[in-house]
Scaffold this motif. Structure first.
Motif, PDB file in Angstrom:
ATOM      1  N   ASP A 410       0.813  -1.217   0.000  1.00  0.00           N
ATOM      2  CA  ASP A 410       0.000   0.000   0.000  1.00  0.00           C
ATOM      3  C   ASP A 410       0.852   1.275   0.000  1.00  0.00           C
ATOM      4  OD1 ASP A 410       1.005  -0.002   2.560  1.00  0.00           O
ATOM      5  OD2 ASP A 410      -0.946  -0.088   3.575  1.00  0.00           O
ATOM      6  N   TRP A 412       3.320   2.217   2.221  1.00  0.00           N
ATOM      7  CA  TRP A 412       3.973   2.592   3.478  1.00  0.00           C
ATOM      8  C   TRP A 412       5.364   1.965   3.551  1.00  0.00           C
ATOM      9  CZ3 TRP A 412       3.000   6.300   6.763  1.00  0.00           C
ATOM     10  CH2 TRP A 412       1.698   6.774   6.929  1.00  0.00           C
ATOM     11  N   CYS A 435       5.050  11.631  -2.083  1.00  0.00           N
ATOM     12  CA  CYS A 435       4.561  11.017  -0.852  1.00  0.00           C
ATOM     13  C   CYS A 435       3.187  11.568  -0.502  1.00  0.00           C
ATOM     14  CB  CYS A 435       5.521  11.271   0.312  1.00  0.00           C
ATOM     15  SG  CYS A 435       7.168  10.605   0.072  1.00  0.00           S
ATOM     16  N   ILE A 438       0.512  12.546   5.623  1.00  0.00           N
ATOM     17  CA  ILE A 438       0.265  11.709   6.794  1.00  0.00           C
ATOM     18  C   ILE A 438       0.178  12.595   8.022  1.00  0.00           C
ATOM     19  CG2 ILE A 438       1.479   9.762   5.726  1.00  0.00           C
ATOM     20  CD1 ILE A 438       3.800  10.282   7.640  1.00  0.00           C
ATOM     21  N   HIS A 496       5.385   2.917  10.678  1.00  0.00           N
ATOM     22  CA  HIS A 496       5.096   3.754   9.520  1.00  0.00           C
ATOM     23  C   HIS A 496       6.203   4.770   9.279  1.00  0.00           C
ATOM     24  CE1 HIS A 496       1.010   2.442  10.857  1.00  0.00           C
ATOM     25  NE2 HIS A 496       0.870   2.259   9.562  1.00  0.00           N
ATOM     26  N   HIS A 499       4.580   7.504   3.332  1.00  0.00           N
ATOM     27  CA  HIS A 499       3.573   6.832   2.516  1.00  0.00           C
ATOM     28  C   HIS A 499       3.820   7.189   1.043  1.00  0.00           C
ATOM     29  CE1 HIS A 499      -0.945   5.557   2.250  1.00  0.00           C
ATOM     30  NE2 HIS A 499      -0.121   4.751   1.603  1.00  0.00           N
ATOM     31  N   GLU A 501       3.532   7.453  -2.856  1.00  0.00           N
ATOM     32  CA  GLU A 501       2.489   7.375  -3.876  1.00  0.00           C
ATOM     33  C   GLU A 501       3.083   6.956  -5.213  1.00  0.00           C
ATOM     34  OE1 GLU A 501      -1.222   9.952  -5.748  1.00  0.00           O
ATOM     35  OE2 GLU A 501       0.214  10.910  -4.384  1.00  0.00           O
TER      36      GLU A 501
END
Length: 520
Positions: A410, A412, A435, A438, A496, A499, A501
């Motif tokens: 996903d 992360w 990214c 978050i 985490h 994130h 993309e």
């Protein structure tokens, strides 16, 4: 299944740093020894095994598993001290602490993690991780909260790093799909068909039982093994026998002698069972073989199992079985067991009384057990693992395969992750990293080969975009470090980082190569 290798040796790095002396690892330890020894015997010696060990079990690995063409590297000092090397033994050395990318330095083709955690994940080295159960999710009350958090953390690493996941039953594979969205294509099942390790075939018939029969339960004293319910059921069974003037069977237990083992001894005394329960502790194979030969029945009240090795061992010795109807046990036992709800001591006592008093039922279950064994062939099961190791190594060597470690599907990342970069033509390239926003500030440190991009701050609640010019990539991976990575949700215990993309590489001619997501 009959996997074959080409003339080049397959170098399999096997992480045995979680292997403990004695019986602390439970039934998975003899299974892994059988499995790894089988791998070493395949394809005319073209499988070379590189063992990563801890000091306390290094000598055991050397003596029981290693061959002259193998290597042993002790990478964990657990207080016993580094192992001594011996002339004439396989190549061995100490690497304390181990280098960050040990798998690459050893030129491993594939990393096998038989205890699960991919602690030595390395860019470009495919990984197979073994998962034996999901106890921390299905029976969380049986282990401390800290252990649950620890297991969730290493399950997250497995999800992020492992190319494929080896399971020991269809039940485990199904639960991984339900709990962690592991697709069937990413998981495969190898049953623990190790029943022949005790050379049990036909020994029951050729060596009749001497002495009175007894119920037998070989298991460590873990909470989910349900010893307390068994001892209470055994007390009820003995009281019923006394009321009817029948001589009751005894109960024999084997397992690792830890604090809970001694607690169970005390409980047996409290229940006035001290003279009728034999606590044998951890026993070697020869003594275990003797106990199986004398057993009148296996009673297996475990409330959670990934497989249930004693069921097959009982079948191989012609011993009838009383078993819990929980988790994978009906899958393994089939029609060869008398199944009960082991959470109910009265039901367990009923089954013990019934089986001990009905020789015809015992004979019928034993006969069904011998037939059931035909579904479990060790070479067939082990061959599945070898086939996956070969396939992953072959695919990794294929042109253009992009890989990631420490990065979940996903997007992360963990505290540390890598993305492989392709070799590219000379000239100035641009690496673009996008990214998602978050709910926390993040510090990101980036490096690719000899190129140090430095550190970047990504503020909370803001999407991030980094454009990094650099000279032609030489095939070294992009390394992403997030020193302040931490879990952001009580329902998602992963560590985490950022994130991701999208990650893309733009060449001097404008050609764009998508680095992440990998499926693009």
């Amino acid at each position: 299944m009959n996997p074959s290798l080409n003339s080049k040796s397959l170098r399999v790095l096997v992480d045995l740093t979680h292997l403990l002396p004695g019986g602390a690892n439970g039934g998975v330890k003899p299974f892994l020894f059988e499995l790894i020894a089988w791998l070493g015997r395949q394809a005319g010696g073209n499988v070379q095994i590189l063992f990563l060990t801890r000091a306390s079990s290094h000598a055991e690995v050397r003596e029981r598993l290693a061959r002259l063409q193998d290597e042993l590297i002790c990478v964990l000092d657990d207080g016993v001290g580094p192992p001594a090397t011996h002339r004439g033994m396989p190549r061995e050395r100490v690497a304390l602490p181990p280098p960050a990318h040990l798998a690459q330095e050893l030129s491993a083709d594939v990393l096998y993690c038989p205890f699960g955690p991919p602690d030595f994940a390395c860019p470009g080295i495919p990984i197979v991780s073994l998962v034996v159960d999901v106890l921390h999710r299905d029976f969380p009350e049986s282990i401390p909260a800290a252990e649950i958090a620890h297991r969730e953390a290493y399950f997250a690493r497995i999800l992020a790093h492992a190319d494929v996941i080896q399971c020991i039953s269809q039940h485990v594979a199904r639960r991984l799909g339900e709990l962690y969205a592991i697709t069937p294509e990413r998981a495969f099942v190898t049953y623990i068909a190790t029943q022949t390790r005790l050379a049990a075939s036909h020994q029951k018939a050729s060596a009749p039982r001497s002495g009175a029969p007894y119920f037998f339960f070989p298991a460590n004293a873990w909470v989910h093994k349900n010893h307390e319910a068994l001892l209470l059921a055994f007390r009820i069974y003995r009281e019923r026998c006394a009321a009817r003037g029948i001589e009751p069977w005894r109960l024999a237990l084997t397992g690792h002698e830890d604090e809970r083992w001694h607690f169970l001894r005390g409980l047996a005394g409290t229940l006035r069972l001290g003279d009728s329960v034999d606590f044998h502790g951890f026993v070697p194979a020869e003594r275990l073989r003797e106990l199986w030969r004398g057993a009148g029945a296996l009673v297996f009240p475990s409330l959670h199992e990934g497989f249930g090795i004693p069921l097959l061992e009982a079948m191989s010795f012609g011993v009838p079985i009383i078993a819990s109807n929980a988790t994978c046990l009906p899958e393994i036992g089939g029609d060869a067991c008398l199944f009960v709800d082991a959470r109910r001591p009265l039901d367990l006592a009923d089954a013990m009384e019934r089986l001990a008093g009905d020789p015809d039922l015992a004979a019928k279950l034993a006969s069904r057990g011998r037939g059931r064994l035909l579904a479990f062939n060790f070479a067939h099961e082990a061959g599945k693992l070898l086939e996956h190791l070969q396939t992953l190594a072959r695919e990794q060597k294929g042109a253009g395969r992009r890989t990631a470690t420490g990065i979940h599907a996903d997007g992360w990342t963990e505290a540390s992750g890598t993305l492989s970069l392709p070799r590219a033509a000379e000239g100035l390239h641009c690496l673009t990293i996008e990214c998602r926003a978050i709910a926390a500030d993040r510090r990101v440190i980036l490096r690719a080969g000899d190129t140090e991009f430095g550190g970047f701050d990504l503020p909370a609640y803001a999407a991030g975009r980094l454009e990094l010019p650099f000279r032609a990539p030489g095939g070294d991976p992009l390394r992403i470090s997030v020193p302040n990575a931490a879990s952001l949700s009580p329902s998602d215990l992963r560590c985490h980082g950022v994130h991701l993309e999208r990650v893309r590489l733009t060449g001097p001619d404008g050609t764009v190569t998508t680095i992440f997501p990998l499926s693009v």
